[in-house]
Design a protein around this motif. Structure first.
Motif, PDB file in Angstrom:
ATOM      1  N   VAL A 144     -28.529 -22.374   2.544  1.00  0.00           N
ATOM      2  CA  VAL A 144     -27.092 -22.639   2.654  1.00  0.00           C
ATOM      3  C   VAL A 144     -26.633 -23.530   1.504  1.00  0.00           C
ATOM      4  O   VAL A 144     -25.642 -23.243   0.828  1.00  0.00           O
ATOM      5  N   ILE A 145     -27.383 -24.610   1.247  1.00  0.00           N
ATOM      6  CA  ILE A 145     -27.030 -25.518   0.146  1.00  0.00           C
ATOM      7  C   ILE A 145     -27.055 -24.774  -1.184  1.00  0.00           C
ATOM      8  O   ILE A 145     -26.154 -24.919  -2.019  1.00  0.00           O
ATOM      9  N   GLY A 146     -28.100 -23.958  -1.377  1.00  0.00           N
ATOM     10  CA  GLY A 146     -28.220 -23.183  -2.605  1.00  0.00           C
ATOM     11  C   GLY A 146     -26.998 -22.307  -2.829  1.00  0.00           C
ATOM     12  O   GLY A 146     -26.493 -22.198  -3.948  1.00  0.00           O
ATOM     13  N   HIS A 147     -26.516 -21.722  -1.750  1.00  0.00           N
ATOM     14  CA  HIS A 147     -25.326 -20.869  -1.846  1.00  0.00           C
ATOM     15  C   HIS A 147     -24.103 -21.677  -2.280  1.00  0.00           C
ATOM     16  O   HIS A 147     -23.323 -21.246  -3.125  1.00  0.00           O
ATOM     17  N   VAL A 148     -23.990 -22.865  -1.691  1.00  0.00           N
ATOM     18  CA  VAL A 148     -22.838 -23.703  -2.015  1.00  0.00           C
ATOM     19  C   VAL A 148     -22.889 -24.120  -3.489  1.00  0.00           C
ATOM     20  O   VAL A 148     -21.864 -24.244  -4.148  1.00  0.00           O
ATOM     21  N   LEU A 149     -24.113 -24.290  -4.000  1.00  0.00           N
ATOM     22  CA  LEU A 149     -24.271 -24.808  -5.366  1.00  0.00           C
ATOM     23  C   LEU A 149     -24.232 -23.726  -6.441  1.00  0.00           C
ATOM     24  O   LEU A 149     -24.308 -24.038  -7.624  1.00  0.00           O
ATOM     25  N   VAL A 150     -24.127 -22.440  -6.037  1.00  0.00           N
ATOM     26  CA  VAL A 150     -24.259 -21.363  -7.013  1.00  0.00           C
ATOM     27  C   VAL A 150     -23.284 -21.510  -8.172  1.00  0.00           C
ATOM     28  O   VAL A 150     -23.638 -21.296  -9.327  1.00  0.00           O
ATOM     29  N   ASN A 151     -22.073 -21.893  -7.862  1.00  0.00           N
ATOM     30  CA  ASN A 151     -21.092 -21.991  -8.941  1.00  0.00           C
ATOM     31  C   ASN A 151     -21.093 -23.341  -9.648  1.00  0.00           C
ATOM     32  O   ASN A 151     -20.299 -23.572 -10.549  1.00  0.00           O
ATOM     33  N   SER A 152     -22.011 -24.206  -9.214  1.00  0.00           N
ATOM     34  CA  SER A 152     -22.063 -25.520  -9.841  1.00  0.00           C
ATOM     35  C   SER A 152     -22.570 -25.405 -11.278  1.00  0.00           C
ATOM     36  O   SER A 152     -23.466 -24.621 -11.576  1.00  0.00           O
ATOM     37  N   ARG A 153     -21.990 -26.181 -12.177  1.00  0.00           N
ATOM     38  CA  ARG A 153     -22.401 -26.121 -13.573  1.00  0.00           C
ATOM     39  C   ARG A 153     -23.640 -26.958 -13.817  1.00  0.00           C
ATOM     40  O   ARG A 153     -24.368 -26.724 -14.764  1.00  0.00           O
ATOM     41  N   TRP A 154     -23.848 -27.966 -12.965  1.00  0.00           N
ATOM     42  CA  TRP A 154     -24.807 -29.011 -13.323  1.00  0.00           C
ATOM     43  C   TRP A 154     -26.178 -28.876 -12.680  1.00  0.00           C
ATOM     44  O   TRP A 154     -27.079 -29.624 -12.973  1.00  0.00           O
ATOM     45  N   THR A 155     -26.330 -27.931 -11.805  1.00  0.00           N
ATOM     46  CA  THR A 155     -27.651 -27.803 -11.197  1.00  0.00           C
ATOM     47  C   THR A 155     -27.880 -26.357 -10.783  1.00  0.00           C
ATOM     48  O   THR A 155     -26.947 -25.571 -10.711  1.00  0.00           O
ATOM     49  N   ASN A 156     -29.125 -26.013 -10.569  1.00  0.00           N
ATOM     50  CA  ASN A 156     -29.410 -24.700 -10.001  1.00  0.00           C
ATOM     51  C   ASN A 156     -29.990 -24.903  -8.615  1.00  0.00           C
ATOM     52  O   ASN A 156     -30.394 -25.996  -8.237  1.00  0.00           O
TER      53      ASN A 156
ATOM     54  N   PRO B  56     -25.745 -25.107 -18.858  1.00  0.00           N
ATOM     55  CA  PRO B  56     -24.695 -25.334 -19.869  1.00  0.00           C
ATOM     56  C   PRO B  56     -25.161 -24.987 -21.286  1.00  0.00           C
ATOM     57  O   PRO B  56     -24.401 -24.391 -22.055  1.00  0.00           O
ATOM     58  N   LEU B  57     -26.426 -25.318 -21.587  1.00  0.00           N
ATOM     59  CA  LEU B  57     -26.977 -25.028 -22.914  1.00  0.00           C
ATOM     60  C   LEU B  57     -26.926 -23.530 -23.211  1.00  0.00           C
ATOM     61  O   LEU B  57     -26.422 -23.095 -24.257  1.00  0.00           O
ATOM     62  N   VAL B  58     -27.449 -22.732 -22.253  1.00  0.00           N
ATOM     63  CA  VAL B  58     -27.473 -21.282 -22.440  1.00  0.00           C
ATOM     64  C   VAL B  58     -26.054 -20.755 -22.576  1.00  0.00           C
ATOM     65  O   VAL B  58     -25.754 -19.963 -23.469  1.00  0.00           O
ATOM     66  N   ASN B  59     -25.184 -21.203 -21.696  1.00  0.00           N
ATOM     67  CA  ASN B  59     -23.794 -20.735 -21.764  1.00  0.00           C
ATOM     68  C   ASN B  59     -23.204 -20.985 -23.144  1.00  0.00           C
ATOM     69  O   ASN B  59     -22.571 -20.104 -23.718  1.00  0.00           O
ATOM     70  N   LYS B  60     -23.451 -22.191 -23.652  1.00  0.00           N
ATOM     71  CA  LYS B  60     -22.866 -22.543 -24.925  1.00  0.00           C
ATOM     72  C   LYS B  60     -23.488 -21.729 -26.069  1.00  0.00           C
ATOM     73  O   LYS B  60     -22.796 -21.055 -26.832  1.00  0.00           O
ATOM     74  N   LEU B  61     -24.827 -21.752 -26.123  1.00  0.00           N
ATOM     75  CA  LEU B  61     -25.521 -21.094 -27.237  1.00  0.00           C
ATOM     76  C   LEU B  61     -25.372 -19.579 -27.184  1.00  0.00           C
ATOM     77  O   LEU B  61     -25.179 -18.931 -28.205  1.00  0.00           O
TER      78      LEU B  61
END
Lengths: 517, 517
Positions: B31-43, B434-439
């Motif tokens: 459940v927590i993982g689902h909530v965090l899916v769109n989070s930028r700062w953690t997986n 964030p690194l992958v997104n940027k690069l």
């Protein structure tokens, strides 16, 4: 020092060999089972047991008579890992409408029936075993025998009845099997706790009351877990991101309901069964389309593997040479013990199926009621004669310590249980299919007009065969049945209303009252 | 006597408590993982480890400092039950076209790369550990450390790269992870077998040769099992009767390939990986439509559960108070050991990613070749820094006997492994997204025109950034690369021809050469 361990050489983990052989034989069984599907004379689980026996013989020969099993029958494996997916899938796939329509009959068979069967088998063995010279069991072991041999094998029974062909009969036999399995285990448990010296008239009622309390709390736990899963899925809308997460959550929550029930000393079987029902009623509707297809197949696949596994296991355990050596009683006594047990199983089941069917026919009413004709009663009696993995697991629990016993009497009880399970599964499994085909087609021809009558008028005659001869009794019965059944139908009506108005908006599911799968 | 055992009170099976808590925490993580899916700062796996840590602390407090884990880390559980479904699913879901196009690069990274990393970490620890006063490891334990810390965590790496967004990079990092994991385990195994006194220049070549033999036989076994499954499904046409049987057979055969590989002392990881590839290429096409949807999700769901399980496990193991008490070295030395290990992991990976990428760019050609730009190289290096469950399992195997150790030096190595795994997974896991997104967005913008050029003419410039400056070197390289690559492309062309003409008619799959998923 860990130098002795070579990791990628996992063959040093002792179980890898067993797992490899078992998986290979399991694959073989699946292929053979597929080939046999259209066979008239056997079902695939009988074939699986047979393959298990053959593997047992091969292993026995390869190990030069030392051991016939690659995996020892392990209660923990059975009760903690194999049984939950089977029962959950049963709840998930059951046609809820028919199940709840037959709820009273199912509870009669599953609870009262097991008590009757238990009494007959316990009393019978207690009376007959000393007469053939087989002694050494204590009073409570006789009682436990009653519980062990009262549990119907749901898994195998379902193989011979098809939900599509005979939905009413299927839901009855199946529902009975689930309640029955739970009752046997609860009874078995209760027997080990009671003081054997204090057994009196009140004991039966105490057991029955214990059972009802346990059953209702277990059910409530299952419903609660199912509802919370549905609520979570609906609130967070998991399908938005991942199907896997949805399916994983449903699987884990279902399993959680089972283990928590066991942890709280409740019975996991009704818990996970009702959890399955609630999940398919609410949670399933909150999932994405691909999750719906997946869950339906994922649960039945896992259940299928677990079932095949169990039958293979039982088959392999037949030639457990150690236990056969340990029995130390003659061929005649062995035959006598098995014959007595088999006859008592037959009698014990007959003693509740026929009377309770008549009782159920008398109190049954409503537009979609099921009249259990004599032929149906016969099939219910016959199909439920099979004893399966639950009996084996209970017997191992009672008569062995981690699968090993040094007492000849106990070894005899183990081998007898295996013989009864094997005999009922193979012999009855083979003949049930043709029997059902023959009787059902006749019964459907006989029954069809009656069903249409009863749909037209809920107060038409309730007994089908004895109709003309018992018309006086019938009128009295009819009044009684309307009196008894009408609250149940009112409950059902209000339930649907409540479900549509309050439950479905919160927990999910189609809000129109239309579809009930 | 078994009177002490109460069966339905399965709580007496000691594992039920652990299983219940673990399942509950697992559900919570999903459940927590689902909530965090769109989070930028953690997986979600970093979150899972974090939840595992929290659970560990709670258990530590509840048990009053005695124990922090409800399940001891068990290699058998990891290697026999959790790893196979993850790797099989990886093979089943991988985009085969890209994987085989990058095959040479993947093998370079996965095999040669691990050897380079292994050498640097072994030599580095052997040189630096005594300097900070940490002694007590034998020569082959230093070598084993190299293998332990050379295995990239495939599972977590994949979380941060999306197959849809960056298919080439994904297939590279992922393919490397699989080969890498296999290489590390094989290497670890080989090290424990060699005689430490005889280590010389030839040892590396012997290890490499051993690895290549093992890898190719393991692959062949996997392909054979996959093909036989496809053939069985096609011949018997299982879908006619039952979807469950189809899916069950695929699952069991896949698992069988893994356990048989382990049984034969091969490496199960490449076996089950290639079994997955072959099954998705042939067997999958022989199944019914609903089986296809189901298998795709069933394998990824099981894999997802196994992954979450592993991360939770690792998280809970962090506060294993017994091992921390056992280490008996100061804070400074602990910090020193962990810092050295981390720096060596960074260096070891850098030492092969950048040179081998350049080598790969030089020999790469063909219409769909991948130029590994410096930014891509950086991401490959960075994403592969994470160490995961394979490292932990290897460390436990080397330094403990069934999860327990009494040697302070060994306890230190275990806690250091956990710290490295935790640190790389949490810290790098958080910053990779964030690194992958940027690069990647920049890289794609830079790379797009080149890909289109290379599609028009297979002999256009191969190096992307250094293009203008190195034109002379380039011409020589180009000739070399055409010479080297053309056989591979010819092989691919003949393979497709052979596949369509002989393999697909026998084993299943679309006979037109069109679709490759």
């Amino acid at each position: 020092m860990a130098v002795d361990f070579f990791l990628s050489n996992v063959a040093e983990y002792p179980r890898v060999v067993s797992i490899s052989i078992f998986t290979a034989v399991l694959c073989f069984c699946i292929v053979i089972g597929h080939v046999l599907v259209n066979s008239r004379w056997t079902n695939e689980f009988a074939a699986t047991i047979f393959i298990g026996c053959l593997s047992g013989i091969v292993i026995l020969l390869l190990s030069r008579g030392k051991s016939s099993h690659i995996l020892r029958f392990d209660e923990e494996l059975f009760f903690i890992y194999l049984l939950p997916p089977i029962i959950f899938n049963a709840g998930f796939q059951v046609k809820k409408k028919q199940f709840f329509h037959n709820f009273v009959t199912i509870m009669l068979f599953g609870a009262i029936g097991v008590f009757i069967s238990f009494f007959i088998i316990s009393a019978g063995t207690w009376w007959l075993f000393p007469k053939i010279g087989f002694e050494g069991l204590t009073t409570w072991q006789y009682l436990a025998l009653g519980a062990i041999f009262s549990s119907t094998d749901t898994v195998c029974t379902l193989q011979v009845l098809r939900q599509e062909e005979t939905p009413h009969l299927y839901s009855l036999v199946f529902g009975e099997g689930v309640v029955n399995g739970a009752t046997s285990i609860v009874l078995f448990n209760a027997i080990q706790k009671i003081n054997a010296s204090k057994i009196g008239g009140g004991t039966a009622f105490i057991l029955l009351w214990d059972f009802l309390c346990l059953f209702s709390t277990s059910t409530m736990l299952g419903v609660a877990v199912g509802l919370s899963t549905a609520y979570t899925l609906k609130t967070f809308y998991f399908g938005r991101h991942s199907t896997d997460r949805e399916v994983a959550l449903m699987m884990l929550m279902a399993y959680l309901s089972y283990v928590v029930a066991e942890l709280l000393n409740l019975s996991g079987i009704p818990t996970v069964f009702f959890c399955g029902i609630v999940m398919s009623h609410y949670a399933w509707h909150n999932a994405t389309e691909s999750s719906r297809v997946t869950t339906r197949h994922i649960f039945s696949t896992i259940s299928f593997i677990a079932e095949t596994f169990i039958f293979l296991y039982v088959g392999m355990d037949v030639f457990d040479i150690e236990k056969w050596k340990m029995t130390k009683i003659g061929v005649k006594a062995t035959f006598g013990v098995n014959f007595i047990l088999f006859i008592l199983v037959l009698l014990g089941r007959a003693a509740f199926v026929f009377p309770l069917s008549i009782l159920s026919n008398k109190i049954s009413s409503g537009p979609e009621r099921l009249i259990i004709t004599f032929k149906h009663q016969f099939i219910i009696w016959w199909a439920g004669l099979m004893r399966g993995a639950v009996s084996i697991a209970l017997a191992f629990n009672l008569f062995t310590v981690s699968g090993v016993t040094w007492d000849p009497v106990h070894a005899t009880m183990i081998t007898s249980t295996i013989v009864i399970v094997l005999f009922t599964t193979l012999a009855i499994g083979i003949f049930t299919k043709p029997l059902v085909n023959k009787l059902i087609h006749q019964a459907q021809r006989n029954n069809q007009p009656q069903t249409s009558i009863s749909k037209e008028d809920p107060t038409t005659p309730l007994l089908s065969i004895e109709e003309s001869t018992e018309s006086n009794l019938l009128k009295a019965t009819r009044s009684l049945s309307i009196l008894l059944e009408s609250p149940i139908h009112t409950i059902h009506f209000y339930w649907r209303k409540f479900d549509n108005a309050y439950m479905r908006p919160v927990f999910g599911g189609p809000t129109s009252s239309g579809g009930d799968r």
